[in-house]
Design an enzyme around this catalytic site. Structure first.
Site, short mmCIF file in Angstrom:
data_model
loop_
_atom_site.label_atom_id
_atom_site.label_comp_id
_atom_site.label_asym_id
_atom_site.label_seq_id
_atom_site.Cartn_x
_atom_site.Cartn_y
_atom_site.Cartn_z
N ASP A 45 -12.09 12.11 -0.31
CA ASP A 45 -12.53 12.01 1.08
C ASP A 45 -11.60 12.81 1.99
O ASP A 45 -11.85 12.94 3.19
CB ASP A 45 -12.66 10.56 1.53
CG ASP A 45 -11.39 9.75 1.38
OD1 ASP A 45 -10.36 10.31 0.97
OD2 ASP A 45 -11.43 8.53 1.66
N SER A 46 -10.56 13.40 1.39
CA SER A 46 -9.73 14.38 2.10
C SER A 46 -10.57 15.54 2.61
O SER A 46 -10.13 16.29 3.50
CB SER A 46 -8.63 14.92 1.18
OG SER A 46 -9.16 15.35 -0.07
N ASP A 84 -14.23 9.84 -4.51
CA ASP A 84 -13.74 8.83 -3.58
C ASP A 84 -14.88 8.01 -2.99
O ASP A 84 -15.94 8.56 -2.63
CB ASP A 84 -12.97 9.48 -2.44
CG ASP A 84 -11.48 9.51 -2.67
OD1 ASP A 84 -10.98 8.68 -3.45
OD2 ASP A 84 -10.80 10.36 -2.06
N LYS A 112 -13.19 6.07 -7.02
CA LYS A 112 -11.85 5.65 -6.61
C LYS A 112 -11.94 4.83 -5.33
O LYS A 112 -12.59 5.24 -4.36
CB LYS A 112 -10.94 6.86 -6.40
CG LYS A 112 -9.51 6.47 -6.00
CD LYS A 112 -8.56 7.64 -6.10
CE LYS A 112 -8.72 8.63 -4.98
NZ LYS A 112 -8.35 8.05 -3.65
N GLU A 114 -9.58 2.47 -2.47
CA GLU A 114 -8.26 2.22 -1.91
C GLU A 114 -8.10 0.74 -1.59
O GLU A 114 -8.95 0.15 -0.92
CB GLU A 114 -8.04 3.03 -0.63
CG GLU A 114 -8.11 4.54 -0.82
CD GLU A 114 -7.87 5.29 0.48
OE1 GLU A 114 -7.51 4.63 1.49
OE2 GLU A 114 -8.03 6.52 0.50
N GLU A 181 0.34 6.71 -4.17
CA GLU A 181 0.63 7.74 -3.16
C GLU A 181 1.79 7.35 -2.25
O GLU A 181 1.82 6.23 -1.72
CB GLU A 181 -0.62 8.00 -2.30
CG GLU A 181 -0.42 9.06 -1.24
CD GLU A 181 -1.71 9.50 -0.58
OE1 GLU A 181 -1.64 10.34 0.35
OE2 GLU A 181 -2.80 9.04 -0.98
#
Length: 265
Positions: A45-46, A84, A112, A114, A181
């Site tokens: 999602d960067s 993501d 993925k 978070e 991270e």
């Protein structure tokens, strides 16, 4: 060319063989990365920051990630491909399953998410329904407003112990992979040694099983501030993108990158 699988990554962990991964957002770069030897890619999602120009990942949608996942899959059909789950796309287990299915149909091998122990029910539900999950702990960019910016996580003993416990319970819930991270290298080592699943670091020192970088950071094309943990491999390769990616792989596999200057204590 054989397709990369999770069983290979688990074997690499057992053999203490480090591996390099990158983000990718389109077919051309995905193909180029795969041809140089990258076997694991992430549609992150960067993309909200690198491609869309936002100042965070929060505006990114599932449709955005699915679009780029389809493109990357076409460019790198044999890579293990992670996608993501964007902000608020997994607020409930049911919502997570609906959106994960969309990303899997787009070509992802794994999604993925978070977050810490609060995700266990969601991860368990996805795993039971044949959706492989990668966890993400430490600095989780979707929580930037809670953290008050992009800051190193787990420096205090209480926070470090909580992160380690979160990692353990995510694995127990069914996570097959973990991204760690922006944490101190000592904590990264504790987590990597404690878990049986592979751990991929970004800003976590060279003690994790694998490394990941945003492709724009690895190629030195990120505008403005660049993270401490990033390295411009293109600048060390006479402007040759292919040579830069090969150098990245060599330095990760050899334990050269990340060096002390890229590491948080």
């Amino acid at each position: 060319m054989k397709t990369t699988t999770m069983s290979q990554l688990r074997q690499w962990k057992q053999e203490k063989r480090k591996f390099a991964t990158l983000t990718a957002y389109d077919a051309s770069f995905a193909q180029l990365f795969a041809e140089q030897g990258i076997q694991v890619l992430l549609v992150g999602d960067s993309l909200g920051m690198t491609l869309q120009g936002f100042d965070s990942t929060l505006p990114v949608t599932v449709a955005d990630v699915a679009y780029h996942t389809r493109a990357v899959r076409r460019g790198a059909p044999h890579c293990l491909l992670l996608a993501d789950m964007p902000f608020m796309s997994y607020a409930t287990p049911e919502l997570a399953f609906t959106h994960a299915a969309e990303l899997m149909r787009a070509g992802a091998n794994m999604v993925k998410l978070e977050g810490g122990s609060w995700l266990c029910d969601t991860i368990r539900m996805l795993a039971e329904r044949a959706v492989p999950v990668c966890g993400h702990l430490g600095l989780t960019p979707q929580s930037v407003n809670i953290f008050g910016g992009y800051k190193v996580q787990g420096r205090e003993e209480v926070a470090a112990n909580q992160l380690l416990q979160d990692a353990i319970v995510l694995e127990q819930a069914g996570a097959q992979l973990l991204v760690l991270e922006c944490v101190p290298v000592e904590l990264a080592q504790r987590v990597t040694e404690e878990l049986t699943i592979p751990v991929i670091g970004i800003g976590a020192g060279n003690v994790t099983d694998g490394q990941i970088l945003v492709m724009h950071d690895a190629l030195g094309i990120t505008g403005g501030h660049t993270p401490k943990f990033s390295k411009n491999f293109l600048a060390h390769s006479a402007g040759d993108i292919r040579a830069a990616i090969k150098l990245y792989i060599e330095e990760v596999e050899g334990g050269i990158y990340p060096a002390e200057e890229h590491t948080f204590q």
